[in-house]
Each structure stands twice: as C-alpha cells, then as structure tokens.
Motif scaffolding. Structure first.
Motif, short mmCIF file in Angstrom:
data_model
loop_
_atom_site.label_atom_id
_atom_site.label_comp_id
_atom_site.label_asym_id
_atom_site.label_seq_id
_atom_site.Cartn_x
_atom_site.Cartn_y
_atom_site.Cartn_z
N ARG A 71 -6.82 5.62 -4.03
CA ARG A 71 -7.73 5.50 -5.17
C ARG A 71 -8.35 6.85 -5.53
O ARG A 71 -8.48 7.19 -6.71
N GLN A 72 -8.68 7.64 -4.53
CA GLN A 72 -9.29 8.94 -4.78
C GLN A 72 -8.32 9.87 -5.51
O GLN A 72 -8.69 10.54 -6.48
N SER B 1 -5.75 8.98 -7.24
CA SER B 1 -5.45 8.41 -8.55
C SER B 1 -6.51 8.83 -9.56
O SER B 1 -6.20 9.21 -10.70
N ARG B 2 -7.78 8.77 -9.15
CA ARG B 2 -8.85 9.20 -10.04
C ARG B 2 -8.74 10.69 -10.35
O ARG B 2 -8.95 11.14 -11.48
N ALA C 196 2.10 1.85 -3.47
CA ALA C 196 1.08 2.48 -4.31
C ALA C 196 0.98 3.97 -4.02
O ALA C 196 0.81 4.79 -4.93
N ASP D 226 -6.07 11.52 -12.89
CA ASP D 226 -6.38 11.12 -14.26
C ASP D 226 -7.00 12.25 -15.06
O ASP D 226 -7.05 12.20 -16.30
N GLU E 273 1.78 7.46 -6.50
CA GLU E 273 0.95 8.65 -6.66
C GLU E 273 1.71 9.91 -6.26
O GLU E 273 1.57 10.96 -6.88
N ALA F 292 -5.70 2.95 1.38
CA ALA F 292 -5.96 2.48 0.01
C ALA F 292 -7.07 3.30 -0.64
O ALA F 292 -7.00 3.63 -1.83
N ASP F 293 -8.10 3.65 0.14
CA ASP F 293 -9.20 4.45 -0.40
C ASP F 293 -8.71 5.85 -0.78
O ASP F 293 -9.08 6.38 -1.83
N HIS G 158 -7.25 0.08 4.90
CA HIS G 158 -8.39 0.36 4.02
C HIS G 158 -8.51 1.86 3.76
O HIS G 158 -8.75 2.27 2.62
N THR H 97 0.83 -1.20 0.00
CA THR H 97 0.00 0.00 0.00
C THR H 97 0.86 1.25 0.00
O THR H 97 0.56 2.23 -0.69
#
Length: 208
Positions: A198-199, A201-202, A114, A205, A118, A194-195, A191, A111
């Motif tokens: 993901r936020q 990362s989006r 990852a 983009d 970012e 990781a959340d 968790h 994690t």
C-alpha cells in the motif's frame, strides 16, 4: 572413378544445404534476439515480462529482464524483491501440500500478486524514464531521483516482508505439532507485506 565423382558432388550438395540451413538458423536467432531486446526496451513489455518471470520463478530470466533496466540504485532491490516473491509463490504451494490451510496460502498468493503488480509498475516507470532521460543517473532531475530513492526504500520493505513471510511459511509447516505460532507469524508478515505494498502504491501514484 564415377563413384568418387558422384560422391564428391553429393558431398558438395550436402555441404551447401548445411551451410544454407546454418545461415538460416543464425538469421532467425539474430532476429529473435533483436526482437527480445526491443521488447525489453518497451516499457509495457518489460513490465509484463518481469511479472511473468516472477510468477514462473525463472531466476535466469529474472536476471535477464532486470539486467536490461538502467543501472540505478533501484535495480538491485527490484531483482531481490522479484526473487523473494518468486520464492513465496513456490513456497505457498509447498506449504499447502504440507498441510497449511488453503485459506492462508491463497492469501499469500493474492498478496504476492499485488506485490508483483507494483514491481511491474516500477519496471515500466524505469524504462520510461530511461527513454526520456538516458541511462545516466545524474541526468535525472533531482526531484525524480529523490522519488525513486524513496520508492527504493519502500521496495526494500516489500523485499524484507516477503523474506520474513517465506520463513513464516516454514514455521507454519512445522507447527502441525506445535502451538500455532507459525500461523500467527504468517498473519503478521502478511499484514506487513500488504502494508508495504500500500505504501509503495501510494508513492507510485505521484506524477513525475
């Protein structure tokens, strides 16, 4: 008399050689510094360098790399996040050595990796924007500033989750004689981290 003369000549030769060597070292140091500054001004290089120093947990180098980024609102959160991720990398090894199950510490490491990816991407974008628009925050288009500010908020989520996970690892180390709440806290913080990843990362983009 001849001995004094030869001694003087030897001293002059030594002084000349020493001066040449010193100038050579100074030139090499200046060239190395120029190359380093150039690397930190290259978007791809600065991302790689920030990722490397975060993995290694080198606080001096992290300060140096982030210090070359533009003085925009995102810079300090980027540094704080890198520091907590570095602490987590070290903490996973400490926790594992103390008896925390490797499945958990491996997930922490994955994690964190990852998150570092970012973090590196954000540094790349900052240097790219710096080269496009210059260092003045106000010269950036309002929409770009808005997106960077939004990503800064998401970066703070990663930072806070990483700090909480670091504390949870400490609880997990202590829980060898407790009720297992430390491991549950690690799971929850993993968790959350990781959340947050993901936020962001989006968000990253989105095209500038």
């Amino acid at each position: 008399m001849e001995l004094l003369f030869f001694g003087f000549v030897a001293f002059c030769i030594w002084a000349f050689i020493t001066d040449v060597q010193n100038k050579k070292r100074e030139k090499e140091a200046a060239e190395a510094e120029a190359a380093r500054v150039a690397r930190l001004g290259d978007p791809a290089q600065v991302g790689t360098e920030l990722a490397r120093t975060t993995r290694q947990g080198d606080p001096g180098r992290m300060h140096e790399v982030v210090g070359h980024l533009p003085a925009w609102p995102v810079r300090d959160p980027l540094l704080h996040t890198a520091q907590w991720l570095a602490a987590l990398t070290d903490g996973a090894g400490v926790a594992e050595a103390a008896g925390v199950h490797r499945d958990i510490t491996d997930r922490v490491r994955a994690t964190v990796e990852a998150a570092i990816t970012e973090l590196s991407a954000m540094a790349v974008k900052q240097v790219s924007l710096l080269r496009l628009f210059g260092p003045d925050w106000k010269t950036l288009d309002a929409s770009i500033r808005k997106r960077l500010e939004a990503q800064t908020g998401l970066l703070n989520l990663i930072c806070n989750a990483a700090a909480s996970l670091h504390r949870s690892l400490g609880d997990a180390v202590l829980e060898q004689r407790t009720d297992g709440s430390g491991v549950r806290a690690v799971e929850q913080d993993l968790h959350a981290l990781a959340d947050a990843i993901r936020q962001i990362s989006r968000s990253e983009d989105e095209r500038y």
